[in-house]
Scaffold this active site. Structure first.
Site, short mmCIF file in Angstrom:
data_model
loop_
_atom_site.label_atom_id
_atom_site.label_comp_id
_atom_site.label_asym_id
_atom_site.label_seq_id
_atom_site.Cartn_x
_atom_site.Cartn_y
_atom_site.Cartn_z
N GLU A 83 13.82 74.68 33.68
CA GLU A 83 14.42 75.32 34.84
C GLU A 83 13.42 75.43 35.99
O GLU A 83 12.26 75.79 35.79
CB GLU A 83 14.92 76.73 34.46
N ARG A 93 29.98 86.00 32.91
CA ARG A 93 31.25 85.39 32.53
C ARG A 93 31.83 86.10 31.31
O ARG A 93 33.03 86.20 31.14
CB ARG A 93 30.98 83.91 32.21
N HIS A 168 15.93 76.01 29.00
CA HIS A 168 17.19 76.13 28.26
C HIS A 168 17.27 75.04 27.19
O HIS A 168 16.87 73.89 27.43
CB HIS A 168 18.39 75.97 29.22
N1 PCA Z 1 21.64 82.06 26.75
C1 PCA Z 1 22.32 82.90 27.72
C2 PCA Z 1 21.78 84.29 27.48
C3 PCA Z 1 21.06 84.24 26.17
C4 PCA Z 1 20.95 82.82 25.84
O1 PCA Z 1 20.34 82.34 24.88
C5 PCA Z 1 22.20 82.40 29.15
O2 PCA Z 1 22.06 81.19 29.37
O3 PCA Z 1 22.24 83.20 30.07
#
Ligand code: PCA
Length: 217
Positions: A83, A93, A168
């Site tokens: 990111e 959401r 992520h």
């Molecule tokens: N993903 C969520 C919150 C916790 C996680 O592992 C997100 O992308 O916000």
């Protein structure tokens, strides 16, 4: 006595009806290890807007890390997503694990609209791809608990010289198997190798690559 330098690596508890979260499993796999002379301190955060920041803040104060990397799950992503930017906006959401569902709320009232990652994001993507691991740059960590933690982390560490950022991860195969053909996934070993390499790159590259994100090899 020289104090051991530390990296703080965070993940999240499962949320949204899932039984697992790949970010927590990767944290568990790397916790206690050594990377480029740094001890990895792993921490699993609650998937709660409020409490995640308290737990993270206490860990930063207790461990005084020289680098912080937060991880989270992003079900739609097929690659390890580095990111680039966190925005000052909560817009949930679904309710978090404590039932909170903020809509159009600032994370830090009066704070800057956004913060950039202070990690060498392009060098990280490039290192992962060279190692044969699917990785990409992302310009949005969403508006849920991950972006919330990412924004607060960058705000908390701004001006301290401590570098930090967010990655992520795709779903684990066991999660994607519940929705056949709908969502990509990646095995735990690949994700763990990818995060280890991303951390090693972040620790050893001071100045990021000067190439367009679109033309990264
Ligand atoms: N993903 C969520 C919150 C916790 C996680 O592992 C997100 O992308 O916000």
């Amino acid at each position: 006595m020289t104090l051991q330098r530390r990296i703080l690596l965070t993940g999240f508890e499962p949320f949204g009806g899932e039984a697992v979260n790949p970010s927590a499993d990767v944290v568990q796999a790397l916790h206690g290890g050594d990377l480029a002379g740094h001890e990895v301190v792993g921490l699993v955060l609650p998937c709660e807007f409020d409490r995640s920041l308290r737990v993270l803040g206490e860990a930063i104060a207790a461990h005084e890390p020289s680098l912080v990397l937060a991880l989270g799950q992003a079900a739609s992503r097929g690659e390890i997503s580095i990111e680039r930017v966190a925005i000052n906006l909560d817009d949930a959401r679904i309710a978090d694990n404590a039932g909170a569902e903020p809509i159009d709320a600032p994370i830090v009232p009066g704070g800057p609209a956004a913060y950039f990652s202070t990690l060498p994001v392009k060098a990280m993507v490039s290192a992962l791809r060279e190692a044969g691991l699917p990785a990409g740059l992302s310009c949005s960590a969403g508006t849920y608990v991950c972006n919330h933690v990412f924004y607060w982390l960058q705000h908390r560490l701004a001006g301290t010289g401590v570098r930090s950022g967010f990655v992520h991860l795709p779903l684990l195969p066991v999660q994607a198997a519940r929705r056949p053909g709908q969502l990509p996934s990646m095995g735990l070993q690949l994700m763990t190798n990818g995060v280890r390499l991303a951390l090693q790159t972040a620790l050893t590259v001071a100045t990021d690559l000067r190439v367009s994100g679109g033309s990264l090899g």
